[in-house]
Motif scaffolding. Structure first.
Motif, mmCIF file in Angstrom:
data_model
loop_
_atom_site.group_PDB
_atom_site.id
_atom_site.type_symbol
_atom_site.label_atom_id
_atom_site.label_comp_id
_atom_site.label_asym_id
_atom_site.label_seq_id
_atom_site.Cartn_x
_atom_site.Cartn_y
_atom_site.Cartn_z
ATOM 1 N N ASP A 80 -8.761 -11.750 3.665
ATOM 2 C CA ASP A 80 -8.152 -11.311 2.496
ATOM 3 C C ASP A 80 -8.533 -12.061 1.361
ATOM 4 O OD1 ASP A 80 -6.756 -9.213 1.007
ATOM 5 O OD2 ASP A 80 -5.250 -10.465 0.909
ATOM 6 N N ARG A 81 -8.269 -13.720 1.847
ATOM 7 C CA ARG A 81 -8.490 -14.467 0.718
ATOM 8 C C ARG A 81 -10.098 -14.646 0.321
ATOM 9 N NH1 ARG A 81 -4.710 -17.619 3.926
ATOM 10 N NH2 ARG A 81 -6.544 -18.448 4.992
ATOM 11 N N GLU A 82 -10.837 -14.240 1.368
ATOM 12 C CA GLU A 82 -12.388 -14.217 1.118
ATOM 13 C C GLU A 82 -12.579 -13.136 0.379
ATOM 14 O OE1 GLU A 82 -14.599 -16.895 1.511
ATOM 15 O OE2 GLU A 82 -13.051 -17.736 1.894
ATOM 16 N N HIS A 83 -12.190 -11.945 0.726
ATOM 17 C CA HIS A 83 -12.513 -10.784 -0.079
ATOM 18 C C HIS A 83 -11.861 -10.788 -1.500
ATOM 19 C CE1 HIS A 83 -11.453 -6.519 -1.343
ATOM 20 N NE2 HIS A 83 -9.918 -6.892 -1.420
ATOM 21 N N LYS A 84 -10.851 -11.393 -1.868
ATOM 22 C CA LYS A 84 -10.332 -11.513 -3.314
ATOM 23 C C LYS A 84 -11.434 -12.475 -3.775
ATOM 24 C CE LYS A 84 -5.392 -11.170 -2.863
ATOM 25 N NZ LYS A 84 -5.235 -10.277 -1.650
ATOM 26 N N ARG A 85 -11.992 -13.583 -3.422
ATOM 27 C CA ARG A 85 -13.008 -14.283 -3.939
ATOM 28 C C ARG A 85 -14.273 -13.364 -4.263
ATOM 29 N NH1 ARG A 85 -12.354 -20.010 -4.002
ATOM 30 N NH2 ARG A 85 -10.676 -20.548 -2.799
ATOM 31 N N ARG A 86 -14.587 -12.476 -3.330
ATOM 32 C CA ARG A 86 -16.006 -11.773 -3.647
ATOM 33 C C ARG A 86 -15.599 -10.632 -4.647
ATOM 34 N NH1 ARG A 86 -15.927 -11.946 2.129
ATOM 35 N NH2 ARG A 86 -15.004 -9.970 2.224
ATOM 36 N N PHE A 145 -9.087 1.406 -9.051
ATOM 37 C CA PHE A 145 -8.362 0.812 -7.874
ATOM 38 C C PHE A 145 -7.038 1.336 -7.826
ATOM 39 C CE2 PHE A 145 -11.878 -2.118 -8.741
ATOM 40 C CZ PHE A 145 -12.353 -2.263 -7.201
ATOM 41 N N ALA A 146 -6.282 1.786 -8.768
ATOM 42 C CA ALA A 146 -5.147 2.324 -8.659
ATOM 43 C C ALA A 146 -5.177 3.796 -7.870
ATOM 44 C CB ALA A 146 -4.615 2.789 -10.125
ATOM 45 N N GLN A 147 -6.411 4.508 -7.947
ATOM 46 C CA GLN A 147 -6.882 5.530 -7.195
ATOM 47 C C GLN A 147 -6.778 5.249 -5.803
ATOM 48 O OE1 GLN A 147 -6.332 8.620 -8.454
ATOM 49 N NE2 GLN A 147 -6.891 9.373 -6.216
ATOM 50 N N VAL A 148 -7.436 4.209 -5.260
ATOM 51 C CA VAL A 148 -7.394 3.676 -4.131
ATOM 52 C C VAL A 148 -6.201 3.423 -3.304
ATOM 53 C CG1 VAL A 148 -8.629 2.114 -2.369
ATOM 54 C CG2 VAL A 148 -9.962 2.643 -4.269
ATOM 55 N N TYR A 149 -5.313 2.918 -4.209
ATOM 56 C CA TYR A 149 -3.937 2.811 -3.605
ATOM 57 C C TYR A 149 -3.356 4.215 -3.401
ATOM 58 C CZ TYR A 149 -3.380 -2.191 -4.082
ATOM 59 O OH TYR A 149 -3.556 -3.667 -3.770
ATOM 60 N N ARG A 150 -3.594 5.217 -4.174
ATOM 61 C CA ARG A 150 -2.764 6.625 -4.138
ATOM 62 C C ARG A 150 -3.399 7.222 -2.911
ATOM 63 N NH1 ARG A 150 -4.011 6.452 -9.792
ATOM 64 N NH2 ARG A 150 -2.229 6.152 -11.144
ATOM 65 N N ALA A 151 -4.827 7.116 -2.679
ATOM 66 C CA ALA A 151 -5.376 7.853 -1.728
ATOM 67 C C ALA A 151 -5.117 7.003 -0.300
ATOM 68 C CB ALA A 151 -6.745 7.995 -1.965
ATOM 69 N N GLU A 152 -4.733 6.135 -0.082
ATOM 70 C CA GLU A 152 -4.656 5.285 1.297
ATOM 71 C C GLU A 152 -3.204 4.841 1.400
ATOM 72 O OE1 GLU A 152 -6.909 5.464 2.906
ATOM 73 O OE2 GLU A 152 -8.915 5.630 1.928
ATOM 74 N N PRO A 153 -2.507 5.484 1.750
ATOM 75 C CA PRO A 153 -1.042 5.094 2.284
ATOM 76 C C PRO A 153 -1.034 4.048 3.525
ATOM 77 C CG PRO A 153 -1.240 7.517 2.944
ATOM 78 C CD PRO A 153 -2.595 7.082 2.010
ATOM 79 N N GLY A 154 -2.138 4.152 4.273
ATOM 80 C CA GLY A 154 -2.071 3.295 5.438
ATOM 81 C C GLY A 154 -2.354 1.911 4.914
ATOM 82 N N MET A 162 -7.695 7.748 6.305
ATOM 83 C CA MET A 162 -8.821 6.925 5.813
ATOM 84 C C MET A 162 -10.192 7.131 6.699
ATOM 85 S SD MET A 162 -9.517 2.972 5.724
ATOM 86 C CE MET A 162 -9.276 2.810 7.549
ATOM 87 N N PRO A 163 -11.222 7.692 6.287
ATOM 88 C CA PRO A 163 -12.561 7.854 6.952
ATOM 89 C C PRO A 163 -12.921 6.674 7.198
ATOM 90 C CG PRO A 163 -12.598 8.825 4.879
ATOM 91 C CD PRO A 163 -11.304 8.538 4.805
ATOM 92 N N ILE A 164 -13.317 6.186 8.548
ATOM 93 C CA ILE A 164 -13.843 5.019 8.730
ATOM 94 C C ILE A 164 -15.574 5.173 8.678
ATOM 95 C CG2 ILE A 164 -14.173 3.148 10.376
ATOM 96 C CD1 ILE A 164 -11.254 3.470 9.455
ATOM 97 N N ARG A 165 -16.110 4.608 7.604
ATOM 98 C CA ARG A 165 -17.538 4.844 7.337
ATOM 99 C C ARG A 165 -18.170 3.956 8.313
ATOM 100 N NH1 ARG A 165 -14.553 5.440 2.824
ATOM 101 N NH2 ARG A 165 -14.621 7.321 1.650
ATOM 102 N N ALA A 203 -10.051 -5.101 7.949
ATOM 103 C CA ALA A 203 -11.490 -5.324 7.490
ATOM 104 C C ALA A 203 -12.161 -4.009 7.209
ATOM 105 C CB ALA A 203 -12.185 -5.802 8.626
ATOM 106 N N ALA A 204 -11.775 -2.817 7.646
ATOM 107 C CA ALA A 204 -12.252 -1.625 7.118
ATOM 108 C C ALA A 204 -11.801 -1.246 5.556
ATOM 109 C CB ALA A 204 -11.745 -0.458 8.075
ATOM 110 N N TYR A 205 -10.364 -1.450 5.416
ATOM 111 C CA TYR A 205 -9.999 -1.439 4.109
ATOM 112 C C TYR A 205 -10.782 -2.301 3.044
ATOM 113 C CZ TYR A 205 -5.836 0.984 6.017
ATOM 114 O OH TYR A 205 -4.995 1.783 6.598
ATOM 115 N N ILE A 206 -10.926 -3.616 3.402
ATOM 116 C CA ILE A 206 -11.763 -4.439 2.617
ATOM 117 C C ILE A 206 -12.825 -3.996 2.208
ATOM 118 C CG2 ILE A 206 -12.934 -6.747 2.700
ATOM 119 C CD1 ILE A 206 -10.078 -7.842 4.118
ATOM 120 N N GLU A 207 -13.702 -3.460 3.286
ATOM 121 C CA GLU A 207 -15.003 -3.097 2.943
ATOM 122 C C GLU A 207 -15.105 -1.817 2.097
ATOM 123 O OE1 GLU A 207 -17.305 -1.975 6.679
ATOM 124 O OE2 GLU A 207 -17.201 -3.913 7.344
ATOM 125 N N GLN A 208 -13.892 -0.966 2.064
ATOM 126 C CA GLN A 208 -13.828 0.292 1.165
ATOM 127 C C GLN A 208 -13.607 -0.306 0.157
ATOM 128 O OE1 GLN A 208 -10.873 3.198 2.348
ATOM 129 N NE2 GLN A 208 -10.855 4.114 0.494
#
Length: 212
Positions: free
Chosen positions: A135-141, A108-117, A1-4, A75-80
């Motif tokens: 994660d809960r706040e992320h789901k709300r957003r 979003f399935a493609q995100v899951y495929r691309a990010e094993p971590g 995962m490239p950390i942007r 948090a990096a995954y959530i931002e992605q």
């Protein structure tokens, strides 16, 4: 995962210089790789520091413990994911899709495929309360963005109860999506198909009336 971008919530100290930020990004990329290939149990501060080619002391300047590494990586995954949702919203405002639900689930399935971590961390039991709260706040957003996408596509009308309906739709879709990838890194096609069927039927209750 490239950390942007470097999420700052769990950092003991925020790196200012470009060199320091690059070093910390390398730390998170090492942590991501270790989780993806060996599981969260392989994540130790000594090993992360060694494979990132920095001293343990330098690592502790920014991340005080393994929990902080996990929180920052989460948090990096959530931002992605949220960046992906924002991109889809921008597209939804400029073009019409034949099947908005299908487009969203496939994206979003493609995100899951691309990010094993990401999969290994989300499917494990290593979230502390801070990561779970994030994660809960992320789901709300994400539910808010789903609402905006569906409205932009004309797939729903802006009626009372739409907010909670979109939140429920996101939670249902997220749960099935995760289950589809728990045992199959490509995603169980049957579960992905049924998720689309179920969410199309659910969101159809708020569909816009046909134009006369």
């Amino acid at each position: 995962m490239p950390i942007r971008a470097l999420p700052e919530a769990s950092l003991r100290r925020v790196p200012i210089q470009a060199r320091s930020r690059e070093r910390l990004a390398r730390v998170l990329e090492v942590a991501d790789r270790l989780i993806a290939t060996e599981g969260v149990e392989a994540l130790t501060m000594i090993r992360v520091a060694a494979e990132a080619r920095i001293s343990v002391g330098s690592l502790y300047q920014y991340l005080p413990d393994r929990d902080a590494v996990i929180e920052t990586l989460a948090a990096a995954y959530i931002e992605q994911l949220e960046a992906k949702a924002a991109m889809l919203l921008e597209l939804a405002r400029g073009e019409r899709w034949d099947d908005p639900i299908g487009v969203l689930i496939d994206a979003f399935a493609q995100v899951y495929r691309a990010e094993p971590g990401f999969r290994a961390l989300w499917f494990g039991k290593d979230f502390n309360e801070a990561a779970r709260a994030a994660d809960r706040e992320h789901k709300r957003r994400m539910a808010v963005t789903l609402r905006e996408v569906m409205l932009a596509q004309g797939a729903v009308t802006d009626i009372e109860g739409l907010d909670i309906a979109c939140r429920a739709a996101h939670l249902m879709g997220d749960a099935v999506l995760q289950e589809a990838f728990r045992s199959d890194p490509d995603g169980d096609p049957n579960l992905l198909r049924e998720a689309k069927v179920a969410l199309r039927a659910y969101t159809a209750q708020w569909a816009s009336p046909p134009e006369v």
